[in-house]
Structures are given as structure tokens and as C-alpha cells.
Design a protein around this motif. Structure first.
Motif, PDB file in Angstrom:
ATOM      1  N   ALA A 107       0.849  -1.191   0.000  1.00 36.91           N
ATOM      2  CA  ALA A 107       0.000   0.000   0.000  1.00 36.91           C
ATOM      3  C   ALA A 107       0.885   1.241   0.000  1.00 36.91           C
ATOM      4  CB  ALA A 107      -0.943  -0.020   1.201  1.00 36.91           C
ATOM      5  N   TYR A 108       1.499   1.577   1.158  1.00 34.01           N
ATOM      6  CA  TYR A 108       2.300   2.800   1.246  1.00 34.01           C
ATOM      7  C   TYR A 108       3.725   2.563   1.742  1.00 34.01           C
ATOM      8  CZ  TYR A 108      -2.177   5.080   0.539  1.00 34.01           C
ATOM      9  OH  TYR A 108      -3.377   5.475   0.008  1.00 34.01           O
ATOM     10  N   ARG A 109       4.136   1.309   1.861  1.00 39.11           N
ATOM     11  CA  ARG A 109       5.491   1.088   2.370  1.00 39.11           C
ATOM     12  C   ARG A 109       6.543   1.674   1.426  1.00 39.11           C
ATOM     13  NH1 ARG A 109       8.532  -4.489   4.378  1.00 39.11           N
ATOM     14  NH2 ARG A 109      10.566  -3.515   4.666  1.00 39.11           N
ATOM     15  N   THR A 110       6.442   1.381   0.146  1.00 40.47           N
ATOM     16  CA  THR A 110       7.427   1.901  -0.797  1.00 40.47           C
ATOM     17  C   THR A 110       7.421   3.418  -0.804  1.00 40.47           C
ATOM     18  OG1 THR A 110       7.352  -0.067  -2.214  1.00 40.47           O
ATOM     19  CG2 THR A 110       8.074   1.999  -3.231  1.00 40.47           C
ATOM     20  N   ALA A 111       6.236   4.022  -0.780  1.00 39.26           N
ATOM     21  CA  ALA A 111       6.138   5.485  -0.766  1.00 39.26           C
ATOM     22  C   ALA A 111       6.782   6.065   0.479  1.00 39.26           C
ATOM     23  CB  ALA A 111       4.676   5.912  -0.854  1.00 39.26           C
ATOM     24  N   MET A 112       6.596   5.407   1.626  1.00 36.43           N
ATOM     25  CA  MET A 112       7.177   5.910   2.866  1.00 36.43           C
ATOM     26  C   MET A 112       8.696   5.761   2.867  1.00 36.43           C
ATOM     27  SD  MET A 112       4.321   4.624   5.615  1.00 36.43           S
ATOM     28  CE  MET A 112       5.208   5.270   7.036  1.00 36.43           C
ATOM     29  N   GLU A 113       9.189   4.635   2.366  1.00 42.48           N
ATOM     30  CA  GLU A 113      10.639   4.452   2.304  1.00 42.48           C
ATOM     31  C   GLU A 113      11.264   5.451   1.328  1.00 42.48           C
ATOM     32  OE1 GLU A 113      10.865  -0.340   3.332  1.00 42.48           O
ATOM     33  OE2 GLU A 113      10.769   0.339   1.247  1.00 42.48           O
ATOM     34  N   PHE A 114      10.600   5.679   0.220  1.00 42.09           N
ATOM     35  CA  PHE A 114      11.087   6.654  -0.748  1.00 42.09           C
ATOM     36  C   PHE A 114      11.054   8.065  -0.151  1.00 42.09           C
ATOM     37  CE2 PHE A 114      10.711   9.670  -4.200  1.00 42.09           C
ATOM     38  CZ  PHE A 114      11.636   9.215  -5.126  1.00 42.09           C
ATOM     39  N   GLY A 115       9.946   8.400   0.483  1.00 44.69           N
ATOM     40  CA  GLY A 115       9.809   9.724   1.078  1.00 44.69           C
ATOM     41  C   GLY A 115      10.857   9.987   2.134  1.00 44.69           C
ATOM     42  N   ARG A 116      11.119   8.982   2.947  1.00 49.99           N
ATOM     43  CA  ARG A 116      12.119   9.119   4.002  1.00 49.99           C
ATOM     44  C   ARG A 116      13.497   9.461   3.432  1.00 49.99           C
ATOM     45  NH1 ARG A 116      12.739   3.694   7.110  1.00 49.99           N
ATOM     46  NH2 ARG A 116      13.674   3.166   5.088  1.00 49.99           N
ATOM     47  N   GLU A 117      13.806   8.918   2.257  1.00 53.21           N
ATOM     48  CA  GLU A 117      15.132   9.100   1.676  1.00 53.21           C
ATOM     49  C   GLU A 117      15.211  10.278   0.715  1.00 53.21           C
ATOM     50  OE1 GLU A 117      17.626   7.321   2.776  1.00 53.21           O
ATOM     51  OE2 GLU A 117      16.234   6.205   4.068  1.00 53.21           O
ATOM     52  N   HIS A 118      14.101  10.668   0.097  1.00 51.30           N
ATOM     53  CA  HIS A 118      14.187  11.611  -1.022  1.00 51.30           C
ATOM     54  C   HIS A 118      13.363  12.878  -0.874  1.00 51.30           C
ATOM     55  CE1 HIS A 118      16.340   8.732  -3.635  1.00 51.30           C
ATOM     56  NE2 HIS A 118      15.574   7.806  -3.077  1.00 51.30           N
ATOM     57  N   LEU A 119      12.367  12.909   0.019  1.00 56.81           N
ATOM     58  CA  LEU A 119      11.493  14.073   0.092  1.00 56.81           C
ATOM     59  C   LEU A 119      11.813  14.897   1.340  1.00 56.81           C
ATOM     60  CD1 LEU A 119       8.085  12.473  -0.988  1.00 56.81           C
ATOM     61  CD2 LEU A 119       9.916  13.414  -2.414  1.00 56.81           C
ATOM     62  N   PRO A 120      11.787  16.208   1.236  1.00 55.78           N
ATOM     63  CA  PRO A 120      12.222  17.058   2.363  1.00 55.78           C
ATOM     64  C   PRO A 120      11.312  16.934   3.579  1.00 55.78           C
ATOM     65  CG  PRO A 120      11.208  18.377   0.620  1.00 55.78           C
ATOM     66  CD  PRO A 120      11.380  17.005   0.072  1.00 55.78           C
ATOM     67  N   GLY A 121      11.909  16.594   4.730  1.00 54.37           N
ATOM     68  CA  GLY A 121      11.177  16.535   5.994  1.00 54.37           C
ATOM     69  C   GLY A 121       9.972  15.623   5.946  1.00 54.37           C
ATOM     70  N   PHE A 122      10.115  14.425   5.407  1.00 53.44           N
ATOM     71  CA  PHE A 122       8.973  13.535   5.178  1.00 53.44           C
ATOM     72  C   PHE A 122       8.274  13.151   6.479  1.00 53.44           C
ATOM     73  CE2 PHE A 122       7.141   9.271   4.713  1.00 53.44           C
ATOM     74  CZ  PHE A 122       6.246   9.520   3.692  1.00 53.44           C
ATOM     75  N   VAL A 123       6.944  13.286   6.490  1.00 56.88           N
ATOM     76  CA  VAL A 123       6.121  12.960   7.653  1.00 56.88           C
ATOM     77  C   VAL A 123       4.875  12.217   7.181  1.00 56.88           C
ATOM     78  CG1 VAL A 123       4.825  13.856   9.619  1.00 56.88           C
ATOM     79  CG2 VAL A 123       6.877  15.056   8.845  1.00 56.88           C
ATOM     80  N   ALA A 373      -0.987   0.775  -6.861  1.00 58.99           N
ATOM     81  CA  ALA A 373       0.415   0.763  -7.288  1.00 58.99           C
ATOM     82  C   ALA A 373       0.926   2.131  -7.704  1.00 58.99           C
ATOM     83  CB  ALA A 373       0.599  -0.225  -8.438  1.00 58.99           C
ATOM     84  N   LEU A 374       0.053   3.115  -7.872  1.00 60.21           N
ATOM     85  CA  LEU A 374       0.515   4.478  -8.140  1.00 60.21           C
ATOM     86  C   LEU A 374       1.472   4.954  -7.053  1.00 60.21           C
ATOM     87  CD1 LEU A 374      -2.831   6.153  -9.289  1.00 60.21           C
ATOM     88  CD2 LEU A 374      -0.738   5.987 -10.673  1.00 60.21           C
ATOM     89  N   MET A 375       1.263   4.444  -5.829  1.00 64.43           N
ATOM     90  CA  MET A 375       2.077   4.900  -4.707  1.00 64.43           C
ATOM     91  C   MET A 375       3.350   4.082  -4.510  1.00 64.43           C
ATOM     92  SD  MET A 375       0.605   7.577  -3.826  1.00 64.43           S
ATOM     93  CE  MET A 375       1.633   7.953  -2.409  1.00 64.43           C
ATOM     94  N   SER A 376       3.563   3.083  -5.345  1.00 60.23           N
ATOM     95  CA  SER A 376       4.816   2.336  -5.287  1.00 60.23           C
ATOM     96  C   SER A 376       5.537   2.348  -6.629  1.00 60.23           C
ATOM     97  CB  SER A 376       4.561   0.884  -4.841  1.00 60.23           C
ATOM     98  OG  SER A 376       3.642   0.237  -5.708  1.00 60.23           O
ATOM     99  N   ASP A 377       4.966   3.030  -7.611  1.00 67.29           N
ATOM    100  CA  ASP A 377       5.571   3.122  -8.931  1.00 67.29           C
ATOM    101  C   ASP A 377       6.743   4.101  -8.898  1.00 67.29           C
ATOM    102  OD1 ASP A 377       5.019   2.572 -12.026  1.00 67.29           O
ATOM    103  OD2 ASP A 377       5.560   4.685 -11.771  1.00 67.29           O
ATOM    104  N   ARG A 378       7.926   3.624  -9.257  1.00 69.71           N
ATOM    105  CA  ARG A 378       9.135   4.448  -9.142  1.00 69.71           C
ATOM    106  C   ARG A 378       9.075   5.669 -10.046  1.00 69.71           C
ATOM    107  NH1 ARG A 378      12.486   3.907  -4.733  1.00 69.71           N
ATOM    108  NH2 ARG A 378      12.093   1.817  -3.918  1.00 69.71           N
ATOM    109  N   GLU A 379       8.493   5.537 -11.223  1.00 67.91           N
ATOM    110  CA  GLU A 379       8.401   6.688 -12.122  1.00 67.91           C
ATOM    111  C   GLU A 379       7.534   7.779 -11.511  1.00 67.91           C
ATOM    112  OE1 GLU A 379       7.081   7.690 -16.739  1.00 67.91           O
ATOM    113  OE2 GLU A 379       7.357   5.613 -16.084  1.00 67.91           O
ATOM    114  N   VAL A 380       6.413   7.381 -10.904  1.00 65.53           N
ATOM    115  CA  VAL A 380       5.548   8.358 -10.238  1.00 65.53           C
ATOM    116  C   VAL A 380       6.282   9.014  -9.081  1.00 65.53           C
ATOM    117  CG1 VAL A 380       3.451   8.647  -8.857  1.00 65.53           C
ATOM    118  CG2 VAL A 380       3.393   7.231 -10.925  1.00 65.53           C
ATOM    119  N   LEU A 381       6.954   8.218  -8.261  1.00 63.72           N
ATOM    120  CA  LEU A 381       7.632   8.763  -7.085  1.00 63.72           C
ATOM    121  C   LEU A 381       8.747   9.726  -7.469  1.00 63.72           C
ATOM    122  CD1 LEU A 381       7.752   5.544  -4.850  1.00 63.72           C
ATOM    123  CD2 LEU A 381       6.233   7.508  -4.615  1.00 63.72           C
TER     124      LEU A 381
END
Length: 399
Positions: A107-123, A373-381
């Protein structure tokens, strides 16, 4: 977010074996710096746990998904007949990944892992997705204010919202939180950029059959029984703005008002399949409350004269290329839920309904990924990452 339901193939593969099953967690450190990025999940997109010192997870565990189930997620209302439930629940972070043997639903695990590493101040933000979208929007506004205050009052906030989370976000930004007034974009004072992914801005007919027959969560039929969804304001609010989604066997429009309580009673929809409940005043009153919540949300998010442009930049990600329910078919006066009409979308949200109705400028990017899968798609992220860095990433649309 329509996910983890009607998975008959998955049920056959898993049976009732629980060995090796897990629900993943993602640890995210507290934000630092002068910019934060909030992830706002969608419908059914947050874990729910019971109150108390030893909370029990009510949504979602592998054990629940693989059992027939007895307890429901229904919210209480005055006069409700007794139903086995969990009591008061609170959100406990975005739904991450549900794994069982060699099957895994992200669901959102990939998005959260990506956000933690790549998005500013991810919460990550989570909320009780069963409740009225407007109530959840108030909670989001309060979280924004808290994050800004913790940053000394000068922080800028980015928002990445998926599915129904986009409706929560837009209501928060347009109307503000608990102290909302008439000032437009009352909740957007500290918001810099907003990403809306797979959001049904004008609702969608796909959830209508869930309201009638419930939602299977793999093997479990109790968690999301029709009487449970009957108590979720959000389920009704995800319906289309207008009752224009009924067609006959040849695809011609059928006039049937899905937002008239009398039609629900006559048709025996949802819990009113039980004739005894059609005369129950408590259930009739609950139906009126839910239909009112639907109408009031769509009115709150409708275009208004003189609305100024928002103070933030917007990216809209639209899922395309997948057959998606576009209506409900009526045959000989009865609903045919097995053969609904279909059109282009992401499998859950129609592409034609995934565009803002408010007169706001935005960039649009299309994706062939499925709704979840929109939230785990690498191109979208990576597109989200570049947009938050200030890059132009899509086609510009002006109101």
C-alpha cells in the motif's frame, strides 16, 4: 482506496496458513529543517487500532484477512442494533505492506521508504478513514499547524495525497481547520506544493456495489459488511456528485436517484435488504445523515464565484489505461452488479473523474500504474520528487 478485497485467487493460494505472514512497519525520524512533506493516504489507507494501553489492531492484520471474521468496523449511531465490534478506534500510521507467504500487497510502504530518503522533511499522516472527510480534513489542518509551530512558525509544507486523501487535502486547504472562516484557502497559508494522485474529485460509482453488498477483505466478510459501510460517511462521500451513473442493458441512461432515501428503502439497498430495517426510524435517520454528508462535501468542494488562485503549486497524477467501473447496470428493474459498464481509469478511479473541479492551475502527469500501485511506482515517485524540487514535470492546465 479499493484494495485487498474480492481477492478470490489470493484466497485459494493462501488458504488458512498463517506461517510467514506479517504486516510491515516503516520507521520515519522526526522532521528537521524549514520544509516538511506530508503523506496523506486514501480510503482504507491507515491502520486502525483500539484505544488503551495495549492496543489491538482492527485494520488490518493477516489473521483478519484469512479468517471469516466476526467483528465489524461499524461506527456506532443512535438506535443501532447490536453488532460485534472493536469499540473506539484511532489511526496508527499509513497502511504499509501486507505479506503472506509468497504474496505481498504494497500500500504505502514503498512510498514511505522513498519519502524518508528523497522528500524534504517527510512525515506520514494517518486518519480514521471511516469518518466524514471534513472531520479528517480538520485533523490534517491541525497537523499542519503543529508542524509549522514546531519549526518556529516559518516552515513550508508540501503535501502528497493519494485517492480520498486528495479530497481530505483540498477541503483542509480550501476551508481550514476547526476555526475555519469564510476566507478562501484558509488552510493553505504555509503550503508550498501539493501533489494529488488518483483522487476521485467527482466521486466514482465503483463504491456503490460495496455499499450494497459489503467489501470482502480476502476471506473476511465481517469487517466491511454492508452494515459497516452504512456507518462510514466517507463511503457515501466517495459516490459521484450526481446520480447519473445508472444505465440499462444497452448502456442507455436510467433515471434513478441514488441520493433519495425513499429509493434506498424501496430498492432494499444496503442494510435495507432486511425488510425489518426499512421501518426502523434509527436506520432511516442514519441514511439521511449519510446522504447529507455526501451532498455537503460535494457542495464544499464545488467551484465558487470569485475564488482566487491558491497560494501553492499543484501536480495531479492521473491513472489511465485500465478498465474501471463507470456505472451501475439496471436490468429488468434490478441491479446487475456482475456486469457494470466500464471506461478508462486506474482500475478504481476513472481518469475523467481524477481532475480537479476547483478552478486551480495544475500540472498533469498520466501513469499506467494501477490505483494502489501508483504509490509504489518508481516513475511516479521520482516525478513527485522533481516537482517538489521545483521542476516542471507535466502538461500545464489553467482554469
Amino acid at each position: 482506496m479499493r484494495t485487498l478485497h474480492r481477492s478470490r485467487l489470493l484466497l485459494l493460494l493462501l488458504g488458512t496458513v498463517l506461517t510467514g505472514c506479517s504486516v510491515a512497519r516503516v520507521t520515519v525520524p522526526p522532521p528537521t529543517g524549514d520544509e516538511v512533506t506530508l503523506l496523506v493516504p486514501g480510503y482504507r489507507g491507515s491502520f486502525l487500532v483500539t484505544e488503551g494501553p495495549e492496543p489491538e489492531r482492527a485494520w488490518l492484520t493477516v489473521g483478519q484477512a484469512l479468517s471469516r471474521g466476526e467483528r465489524t468496523l461499524a461506527l456506532p449511531f443512535p438506535g443501532q442494533r447490536p453488532v460485534p465490534g472493536y469499540g473506539p478506534l484511532r489511526p496508527d500510521g499509513p497502511l504499509t505492506r501486507l505479506s503472506a507467504l509468497f504474496i505481498s500487497v504494497d500500500a504505502y510502504r514503498t512510498a514511505m521508504e522513498f519519502g524518508r530518503e528523497h522528500l524534504p522533511g517527510f512525515v506520514p499522516f494517518s486518519y480514521d478513514w471511516r469518518k466524514d472527510v471534513r472531520e479528517s480534513a480538520g485533523a490534517l489542518c491541525a497537523r499542519i499547524e503543529q508542524l509549522v509551530a514546531e519549526g518556529g512558525g516559518q516552515r513550508k509544507v508540501n503535501i502528497v495525497a493519494h485517492s480520498m486523501g486528495g479530497l481530505v487535502t483540498m477541503h483542509c486547504l480550501l476551508h481550514g481547520g476547526a476555526q475555519a472562516g469564510e476566507r478562501p484557502w484558509a488552510g493553505a497559508g504555509h503550503v508550498k506544493r501539493v501533489v494529488i494522485i488518483g483522487t476521485p474529485f467527482t466521486g466514482g460509482p465503483g463504491i456503490f456495489d460495496d455499499l450494497l453488498v459489503g467489501t470482502e477483505t480476502m476471506r473476511n466478510r465481517a469487517l466491511m459488511a454492508p452494515e459497516a459501510l452504512f456507518t462510514f460517511a466517507s463511503s457515501f462521500q466517495l459516490l459521484p456528485e450526481r446520480s447519473d451513473f445508472f444505465v440499462d442493458a444497452e448502456g442507455r441512461p436510467v433515471e434513478l436517484d441514488a441520493f433519495d432515501a425513499a429509493v434506498w428503502l424501496k430498492q432494499g439497498w444496503g442494510p435495507f435488504a432486511d425488510p425489518a430495517l426499512r421501518e426502523d426510524e434509527a436506520y432511516r435517520a442514519q441514511l439521511v445523515r449519510m446522504l447529507d454528508a455526501h451532498r455537503e462535501l460535494h457542495e464544499a468542494l464545488a467551484p465558487r464565484p470569485g475564488l482566487p488562485p491558491p497560494p501553492f503549486e499543484t501536480l495531479v497524477v492521473v491513472g489511465t489505461g485500465r478498465s474501471t467501473v463507470s456505472g451501475m447496470r439496471m436490468v429488468d428493474g434490478k441491479l446487475d452488479l456482475e456486469h457494470p459498464p466500464r471506461a478508462d481509469g486506474d482500475g478504481s478511479v476513472l481518469s475523467a473523474r481524477a481532475l480537479p473541479v476547483l478552478p486551480i492551475p495544475y500540472q498533469r502527469v498520466d501513469s499506467a500504474a494501477e490505483h494502489v500501485a501508483l504509490m509504489s511506482d518508481r516513475e511516479v515517485l521520482h516525478t513527485v520528487e522533481r516537482f517538489l524540487q521545483g521542476e516542471a514535470v507535466g502538461t500545464v492546465h489553467q482554469p
